[in-house]
Design a protein around this motif. Sequence first.
Motif, short mmCIF file in Angstrom:
data_model
loop_
_atom_site.label_atom_id
_atom_site.label_comp_id
_atom_site.label_asym_id
_atom_site.label_seq_id
_atom_site.Cartn_x
_atom_site.Cartn_y
_atom_site.Cartn_z
N ALA A 1 42.49 58.70 43.68
CA ALA A 1 43.34 57.84 44.50
C ALA A 1 42.80 56.42 44.54
O ALA A 1 43.57 55.45 44.64
N ASP A 2 41.49 56.27 44.49
CA ASP A 2 40.90 54.93 44.51
C ASP A 2 41.30 54.12 43.28
O ASP A 2 41.51 52.91 43.38
N LYS A 3 41.40 54.77 42.13
CA LYS A 3 41.87 54.05 40.93
C LYS A 3 43.31 53.55 41.13
O LYS A 3 43.64 52.40 40.83
N ALA A 4 44.16 54.42 41.68
CA ALA A 4 45.55 54.01 41.92
C ALA A 4 45.61 52.85 42.92
O ALA A 4 46.36 51.90 42.74
N GLU A 5 44.79 52.93 43.97
CA GLU A 5 44.75 51.86 44.97
C GLU A 5 44.20 50.57 44.36
O GLU A 5 44.71 49.47 44.63
N GLY A 6 43.19 50.68 43.53
CA GLY A 6 42.60 49.49 42.91
C GLY A 6 43.60 48.74 42.06
O GLY A 6 43.67 47.51 42.11
N ILE A 7 44.40 49.48 41.29
CA ILE A 7 45.39 48.81 40.43
C ILE A 7 46.54 48.27 41.26
O ILE A 7 47.04 47.17 41.00
N ARG A 8 46.97 49.01 42.30
CA ARG A 8 48.01 48.46 43.19
C ARG A 8 47.55 47.16 43.83
O ARG A 8 48.30 46.18 43.90
N GLY B 1 38.50 50.71 40.86
CA GLY B 1 38.16 52.12 41.06
C GLY B 1 37.79 52.82 39.78
O GLY B 1 37.87 54.05 39.69
N LEU B 2 37.36 52.07 38.76
CA LEU B 2 36.99 52.63 37.46
C LEU B 2 35.61 52.12 37.07
O LEU B 2 34.97 51.38 37.82
N ILE B 3 35.16 52.50 35.88
CA ILE B 3 33.95 51.95 35.29
C ILE B 3 34.26 51.60 33.84
O ILE B 3 35.33 51.96 33.33
N PRO C 1 41.45 45.70 47.69
CA PRO C 1 41.74 47.14 47.78
C PRO C 1 41.06 47.78 48.98
O PRO C 1 40.06 47.30 49.48
N GLU C 2 41.66 48.87 49.44
CA GLU C 2 41.09 49.66 50.53
C GLU C 2 40.71 51.03 49.96
O GLU C 2 41.48 51.96 49.95
N PHE C 3 39.48 51.12 49.49
CA PHE C 3 39.01 52.34 48.85
C PHE C 3 38.61 53.39 49.89
O PHE C 3 37.99 53.06 50.92
N LYS C 4 38.95 54.66 49.64
CA LYS C 4 38.68 55.75 50.59
C LYS C 4 37.78 56.83 50.01
O LYS C 4 37.53 57.86 50.65
N GLY C 5 37.29 56.62 48.79
CA GLY C 5 36.41 57.62 48.20
C GLY C 5 37.13 58.90 47.84
O GLY C 5 36.57 59.99 47.94
#
Length: 251
Positions: free
Chosen positions: A231-238, A132-134, A246-250
């Motif tokens: 929230a996507d960054k937090a989900e990506g690392i989890r 969820g990062l660049i 990961p389940e990204f939600k934008g």
Amino acid sequence: MDLMIESMHGWARLTLNRPAQRNALNTALLAAVADALGRLADDPACRVVVLTGAEGNFAAGADIGEIEHKTSAEGAADPRKAHWAAIRAFPKPLIAAVDGFALGGGFELALMADLMVLGATARLGLPETNLGLIPGAGGGQRLMALAGRARAMRMVLTGEIIDAQTAVDWGIAAFLSEGAAAEAAEPLAARLAARAPLALMAAKRALIAGEERALALAEERAAFEALLDTADKAEGIRAFRDRRKPEFKGQ
């Protein structure tokens, strides 16, 4: 020691030495690299530096634990930005000798070198979008300057990891060794150390200035910092820690 420094005849070798973490670049290690290069810049006995990693890997990214809870405000004040700037400001030829993984921040570090030498095992990538990062240290911009827009988009958007031969074919790396990267990097460093040091520094300065005037480095960093609060960054690392998709939600 997280960073080993060895003085050779006319050149020096810096070895990233966190093998249990595949030499992941935490802030302390990045600061040590910046500090060592600062001292070597003022050492007339050192004309070239080879940067490599211990035990078969260059650097498998940044330290996820340091990014996990970092906010955009903390990202804006991150001391790592000064360390990256100091590394890029090193005035003498810098050779990255890359074996194994050079991912994320590790690849960004290699991209700051003036010459990249790849061993047969080298694997390169900017997979930050998986988290969820660049890229946050100019990696996307420098990759695009070397490999072109299509290939940079391909690697950054998909998180694809490429092998050594592909990296050479795409113009990302200058040299490919049949064995370990050091086998080619060390004689290259010795050859450069025998050349006119003022001319090499002037050439490096001019080439970097010409390249970076066209790069949107500040914009890329600002986008990275903004993503730290999502929230996507937090989900990506989890998901990375849980070894799941990961389940990204934008969000």
